[in-house]
Design a protein around this motif. Structure first.
Motif, short mmCIF file in Angstrom:
data_model
loop_
_atom_site.label_atom_id
_atom_site.label_comp_id
_atom_site.label_asym_id
_atom_site.label_seq_id
_atom_site.Cartn_x
_atom_site.Cartn_y
_atom_site.Cartn_z
N LEU A 196 6.81 2.75 6.60
CA LEU A 196 6.17 2.02 5.51
C LEU A 196 5.58 3.01 4.49
N LEU A 223 4.01 3.01 -17.16
CA LEU A 223 3.95 2.00 -16.11
C LEU A 223 4.33 2.58 -14.76
N ILE A 247 -0.38 -4.07 -14.08
CA ILE A 247 1.02 -3.67 -14.27
C ILE A 247 1.93 -4.88 -14.36
N LEU A 291 7.91 3.05 -19.98
CA LEU A 291 8.26 3.06 -18.56
C LEU A 291 7.55 4.18 -17.82
N PHE A 310 2.34 2.65 -11.32
CA PHE A 310 3.01 2.18 -10.11
C PHE A 310 2.81 3.18 -8.98
N SER A 349 -2.24 -3.82 -9.64
CA SER A 349 -1.06 -4.70 -9.60
C SER A 349 -1.13 -5.74 -10.70
N MET A 351 10.59 -3.28 -10.89
CA MET A 351 9.26 -2.72 -10.66
C MET A 351 8.32 -3.79 -10.11
N VAL A 378 14.72 -3.01 -15.25
CA VAL A 378 13.89 -1.99 -14.59
C VAL A 378 12.49 -2.54 -14.35
N LEU A 379 11.94 -3.22 -15.35
CA LEU A 379 10.59 -3.77 -15.19
C LEU A 379 10.58 -4.86 -14.13
N ILE A 387 9.37 4.97 -3.19
CA ILE A 387 9.60 4.06 -4.31
C ILE A 387 8.81 4.52 -5.53
N LEU A 409 3.27 -5.29 1.92
CA LEU A 409 3.45 -4.51 3.14
C LEU A 409 2.18 -3.74 3.47
N ILE A 413 5.44 -3.75 -1.96
CA ILE A 413 4.62 -2.67 -1.42
C ILE A 413 3.19 -3.14 -1.19
N THR A 414 2.68 -3.90 -2.14
CA THR A 414 1.33 -4.43 -1.97
C THR A 414 1.26 -5.31 -0.72
N ILE A 434 10.74 5.85 -8.94
CA ILE A 434 10.62 5.26 -10.28
C ILE A 434 10.05 6.28 -11.26
N ASN A 469 -2.12 2.59 -1.73
CA ASN A 469 -1.56 1.95 -0.55
C ASN A 469 -1.51 2.92 0.63
N VAL A 529 -0.51 2.91 -7.52
CA VAL A 529 -0.61 1.82 -6.55
C VAL A 529 -0.07 2.27 -5.21
N LEU A 560 9.24 -4.67 -6.48
CA LEU A 560 8.87 -3.59 -5.56
C LEU A 560 7.36 -3.48 -5.41
N LEU A 561 6.68 -3.65 -6.51
CA LEU A 561 5.22 -3.55 -6.48
C LEU A 561 4.63 -4.62 -5.57
#
Lengths: 405, 431
Positions: free
Chosen positions: B22, B309, A31, B306, B313, A28, A287, A283-284, B29, A297, A294-295, B33, B320, B316, A290-291
Motif C-alpha cells: 500500500l 496539482l 485538488i 498539472l 497530489f 483532497s 488523478m 489526466v486530471l 503513484i 486505502l 489512495i485516500t 504523476i 498518507n 497527499v 487515484l487520489l
C-alpha cells in the motif's frame, strides 16, 4: 450524538493520526474540486458545435510542382474529376479547414476611408466557390449563397465583385442586432465586400481562439493560384476510405508527378485540435480517481491499525453493553467529524488554489458546486473505507476484555 | 551498519506485505504523476543551445506602426532581412524560413515526397552546431548569388544514396536539380528554438537550401505570415513579417556594437518613413536563447497547472504514507523498547527506521518511473502527444530518485522520531 464527546477526547489524546487524516481530506477536497472544475470546462469546450457536417467532410491537400503547368486549368479539371466519382455528393475548393489549426485570419473595416473607418472584429477567412456552403454542410439562416459564375479566380481577380457570407456570431459582434445583409465592409479601405448571407455557425481553424465563432466565407477560389490546393469533398463517412483511394487513383492518372496528402475528415481534425484538452481532462480524471483510491486505502489502513490497537478497549465497551452498531457508529462518527472539519477547511483551500491558478493561468473562478460535490464524493468513499475494516472491530467479542493482552 | 539496517528494513517490509504494498503503491503513484508532468516540463524548458545560449540572439524589430501589435514580432520583413544580411556588424548571422518542396531523385519509380525545407544562410550550420557526416555548408558565395545547392539529412541520404557519401550528387526539389554539398548526421533540437512558431516539438528539417533562392524562386513560407496593415503586392515588398533572423554575438562588446548598428539602421529607415511608432524608446530587441524561449512561452500552460496539482497530489500521498508509517512503527514499539533496553541508542533506532522509509521511497520511485514512462506512452498513442515528449529527459534519472527518497524520508522523519523516543521501561513493565 452523545458519543461525540468521548470520541473527540479520544482523538485529542492521540492527535497525530487524526491530524494526518484531516490534512489528507483538506488537500483532497482542494485538488479534486479544482481538477473536476477544469475537466468540466475542457469538456464544455470540446462539446461546442463547429457548424460543419464533420464526419461527412473529407478534405485533402495537393501539391503541384514543375514548370509549364497551367494551375488554374488543372484545378478546374480536378474539381470535375472529383465530382464524377461515385459516392461524392459535392466538392469545393477551400483555402482552410474548420478546426484545421492553420489558416487565414483578417479583419474588415466598416468604411471606405482608411482614416475614419472603424475596425470590425477579427475573423477566419474561408475562400471558396458556391459549393463550399453545401460541402461543409452549413446552415444558411438569412440571405443567399454565392452565385455560380460570380466567383473570383484568386485575390488578383478584381473583375468579380466580392461577396461575403458571415456567421451569426460575427454579424452580432460586428453589427449587433441589425441584419448584416447588404452591408458593405472593406479591407484596408480599398476592396469592398457586400454581405449577402448569414450562416448559423462555422468555427475557425483555432479552437483555443477567443473568436472561434467568427468566420466569413468569401467568393474567391484560391485553388489554382499557387502550388498548394485544398479540396473539400462531402460524402458518407463509410465511403471515405474507398474515396481516398479513388481520388488518388484518378488524380494521379491525370498527372502522376504531384503529391496528394492529408486525407482527413473534419472529425479527424477535431480530434487533433482538441487533443490537448482531451488529454488534460483524462489526466486530471485519472488523478481524481487515484487520489480517492489512495485516500480510501490509507484511511482503511489506519482504521485497521486503530482496531488492532484498541482491541482491548473495544472488547471492554462490548462487555459493558455496546452493540455492534454502536462500535460501527463510533468509527463512522470519528470519520464524519474529521470529514466535516476537512470539508470546511478544504473548501476554503480549494477557492484559494483556484485564485492562485487564476492569477497565473487563464482559468475561471471555481464554482461553489465543485467543492460541494467533492465533499459528497468523499463522504461516500470514506464511509466505505471505514465500514469495511470497522465491521471487523464490531465483530470483536466482549470476552477479549477479560484477556490479559 | 547501513547494510544491516537495509536487511532489517527489507525484513520489516516483508513482514507486513499488504501495508508495504500500500505504501509503495501510494508513493509510486504520487511520484509517477509528478515525474510525468515534470518530464514534459524539463523537456520543454530545456535550453538546447547549451553554452551557446548567450551567444545566439534572435533579432526582433518593432517595425509595426502605432496601435497595431502589442508585442515584438518574432519575425522580420523581407526588406529588413535583406538590409541586415548585408552588414558585417555580427560575426555570424542567418536569415531563415520554413518552406517545403517535392523531393524526387532521377529514379522515376520513387514517388515524389513533400518535404520540409529550411531556406537559410551558410552561417546557420556553424551557429547552431549542426553535425556533418560528409561535406559541409555551401560556399559563402551562394548566400549572395543564388545557387541550387542543398545540405541533406542522414535519413534522406540513406533513402536516396544508401548512406554513401553523396556530396556532388544531385537531388530534385520541385523538379529542379540541386547539388548536394553536405550530409548532416541525425540532429535534433528540442524545443526547436530557432523557429518556435512552427511547432516547438517538430523535427528539424532534413533539407537546407540557400536563403538567396527564396526571392528568385518565390518560395512559399510554410510558417506564419503576419501583417499589421492592408497592403497590396507580394511578400517581398511589404511590411509583412515572416522571416526569422539570428545573429551570433560572442562578447558584450559585440552585442553592444550590434545593438548600436541596429539602432542606426532603425534611424536610417525612419528617414524613409518606416518604424513609425514614436511611442517607443527602442525599436530593437536582441533576445538570447534563454530569453527567446521564455518570451515565447514554450512550456505549455496546461503542463504547469498539472505540475502544481501533481505536487499537491504527491503531498497527499506523503501524508498518507506518514500516517501508515506512524501506525506501523508504533505497532513495533514493544520490540523497539526491548532493543532500547539492551543498549540500542536513539540515533540507531532513528537511523534504522529512516533506512526503512528510504527503501520504501526508492521502491516507490522505481515503480513511479515505470508509471510515468507507461503513462507518457499511453498518452502519446491516445492523444497525439508529440513522440518527442515521451522520452525521459536525462535530468529525470536524478530528479526521480531524488524526489522519491527525499520525500519518503521527509515523511518518515516524524514517525521515526516518535518511535525512537520510545521509553524502554514502559514495555519492559507490561511484558
Amino acid at each position: 450524538m452523545s458519543a461525540i464527546k468521548p470520541i473527540l477526547s479520544a482523538m485529542l489524546r492521540s492527535r497525530s493520526a487524526p491530524v494526518l487524516l484531516l490534512l489528507q481530506i483538506i488537500l483532497s477536497v482542494a485538488i479534486v474540486a479544482n481538477a473536476a472544475f477544469i475537466i468540466h470546462q475542457r469538456l464544455g469546450l470540446m462539446e461546442r458545435d463547429s457548424g460543419v457536417a464533420e464526419a461527412e467532410v473529407l478534405s485533402f491537400k495537393l501539391y503541384n510542382f514543375g514548370d509549364g503547368v497551367d494551375l488554374k486549368e488543372r484545378s478546374r479539371r480536378d474539381l470535375e474529376l472529383l465530382r464524377a466519382l461515385p459516392g461524392v455528393k459535392t466538392v469545393a475548393p477551400a483555402n482552410m479547414l474548420p478546426l484545421g489549426s492553420s489558416g487565414w485570419r483578417s479583419g474588415f473595416v466598416d468604411g471606405p476611408d482608411p482614416d475614419t473607418a472603424k475596425s470590425l472584429p477579427g475573423m477566419a477567412v474561408y475562400m471558396g466557390d458556391e459549393n463550399l456552403l453545401e460541402t461543409f454542410g452549413l446552415k444558411l439562416i438569412e440571405g443567399r449563397n454565392f452565385i455560380p459564375g460570380r466567383i473570383a479566380e484568386g485575390l488578383n481577380d478584381t473583375e468579380v465583385p466580392r461577396e461575403v457570407i458571415v456567421t451569426k456570431a460575427y454579424a452580432k459582434a460586428a453589427f449587433g442586432d441589425e441584419s448584416p445583409i447588404g452591408k458593405r465592409v472593406y479591407e484596408g479601405g480599398i476592396t469592398a465586400f457586400t454581405i449577402v448571407g448569414v450562416v448559423d455557425k462555422l468555427q475557425s481553424a483555432w479552437v483555443n481562439d477567443d473568436e472561434v465563432e467568427n468566420s466569413v466565407l468569401v467568393n474567391v477560389n484560391m485553388n489554382g493560384t499557387g502550388q498548394f490546393n485544398t479540396m473539400v469533398v462531402r460524402a458518407e463517412a463509410v465511403d471515405h476510405a474507398r474515396l481516398t483511394d479513388a481520388i488518388k487513383e484518378v488524380l494521379h492518372r491525370d498527372d502522376p508527378r504531384r503529391v496528394l496528402f492529408s486525407f482527413k475528415s473534419i472529425a479527424q481534425y477535431r480530434e487533433s485540435a482538441y487533443a490537448q484538452h482531451a488529454m488534460m481532462a483524462f489526466v486530471l480524471g485519472a488523478m481524481i480517481v487515484l487520489l480517492l483510491a489512495i485516500t480510501a486505502l490509507g484511511l482503511s489502513g489506519m482504521v485497521m491499525f486503530n482496531i488492532e490497537r484498541r482491541t482491548k478497549q473495544i472488547g471492554t465497551r462490548r462487555a459493558l453493553g455496546a452493540t455492534r452498531g454502536n462500535i460501527l457508529g463510533w468509527f463512522l462518527t470519528e470519520n464524519y467529524l474529521l470529514l466535516g472539519i476537512g470539508a470546511l477547511v478544504g473548501s476554503l483551500l480549494a477557492f484559494e488554489l483556484s485564485r492562485q491558478l487564476m492569477d497565473f493561468f487563464s482559468l475561471d473562478a471555481l464554482a461553489w458546486q465543485y467543492p460541494a460535490v467533492t465533499v459528497v464524493l468523499l463522504f461516500v468513499v470514506t464511509t466505505i473505507a471505514v465500514i469495511i475494516p470497522a465491521r471487523r472491530a464490531a465483530a470483536i467479542s466482549p470476552s477479549i476484555a477479560t484477556r490479559s493482552v | 551498519m547501513f547494510s544491516h539496517y537495509l536487511d532489517l528494513a527489507w525484513r520489516s517490509i516483508r513482514k507486513t506485505p499488504m501495508m508495504s504494498l500500500l505504501m509503495v503503491f501510494a508513493i509510486s503513484i504520487g511520484i509517477g504523476i509528478t515525474i510525468m508532468t515534470l518530464n514534459v516540463h524539463q523537456l520543454m524548458a530545456n535550453n538546447p543551445a547549451g553554452d551557446r545560449s548567450d551567444k545566439l540572439y534572435s533579432v526582433n524589430l518593432w517595425s509595426q506602426g502605432p496601435d497595431s501589435w502589442d508585442e515584438f514580432a518574432v519575425n522580420l520583413s523581407f526588406q529588413d532581412v535583406m538590409n541586415l544580411r548585408k552588414s558585417d556588424a555580427a560575426p555570424r548571422k542567418a536569415a531563415m524560413i520554413a518552406t517545403g518542396m517535392a523531393l524526387t531523385s532521377t529514379n522515376p519509380e520513387v514517388e515524389p515526397k513533400l518535404e520540409h525545407v529550411r531556406a537559410t544562410d551558410r552561417d546557420f550550420f556553424a551557429m547552431f552546431s549542426v553535425p556533418f557526416l560528409f561535406g559541409g555548408p555551401w560556399e559563402a558565395g551562394a548566400d549572395s548569388e543564388p545557387a541550387r545547392v542543398v545540405v541533406i539529412g542522414k535519413t534522406i541520404n540513406d533513402a536516396l544514396f544508401q548512406g554513401k557519401n553523396s556530396v556532388g550528387e544531385v537531388v530534385y526539389l520541385d523538379n529542379k536539380p540541386f547539388r548536394v554539398v553536405g550530409v548532416i548526421d541525425d540532429w535534433r533540437v528540442l524545443p526547436k528554438f530557432y523557429d518556435l512558431h512552427n511547432g516547438p516539438t517538430n523535427d528539424t528539417e532534413k533539407l537546407f537550401i540557400p536563403f538567396s533562392l527564396v526571392e528568385q524562386e518565390k518560395y512559399d513560407p510554410w510558417g506564419n505570415v503576419s501583417g499589421w496593415k492592408y497592403e497590396d503586392g507580394d511578400l517581398f515588398n511589404t511590411e509583412k513579417v515572416w522571416i526569422q533572423f539570428w545573429a551570433e554575438l560572442n562578447t558584450p562588446a559585440e552585442l553592444e556594437n550590434y545593438r548600436n548598428f541596429l539602432d542606426g539602421y532603425v534611424d536610417s529607415q525612419q528617414q524613409l518613413g518606416r518604424f513609425t511608432d514614436m511611442s517607443r524608446s527602442s525599436w530593437v530587441r536582441l533576445n538570447d536563447v534563454a530569453n527567446h524561449l521564455k518570451d515565447n512561452k514554450v512550456v505549455p500552460e496546461d503542463n504547469q497547472i498539472l505540475i502544481g496539482l501533481s505536487l499537491l497530489f504527491l503531498l497527499v500521498c506523503l501524508v498518507n504514507i506518514l500516517g501508515l508509517m506512524l501506525s506501523k512503527f508504533l505497532k513495533r514499539a514493544p520490540e523497539v523498547g526491548v532493543r532500547r533496553a539492551i543498549g540500542a541508542s536513539k540515533r540507531q533506532i532513528f537511523a534504522q527506521h529512516l533506512v526503512e522509509v528510504g527503501l520504501v521511497g526508492m521502491l516507490g520511485g522505481c515503480f513511479g518511473l515505470l508509471w510515468a514512462w507507461g503513462a507518457l506512452h499511453y498518452l502519446a498513442s491516445r492523444f497525439a502527444l508529440d513522440d518527442a515528449l515521451t522520452r525521459l529527459d536525462p535530468s529525470i534519472w536524478f530528479i526521480a530518485p531524488g524526489i522519491a527518497i527525499g520525500s519518503a524520508i521527509l515523511a518518515g522523519m516524524y514517525p521515526a522520531w516518535v518511535i525512537c523516543k520510545t521509553k524502554p521501561s514502559v514495555y519492559l513493565k507490561s511484558q
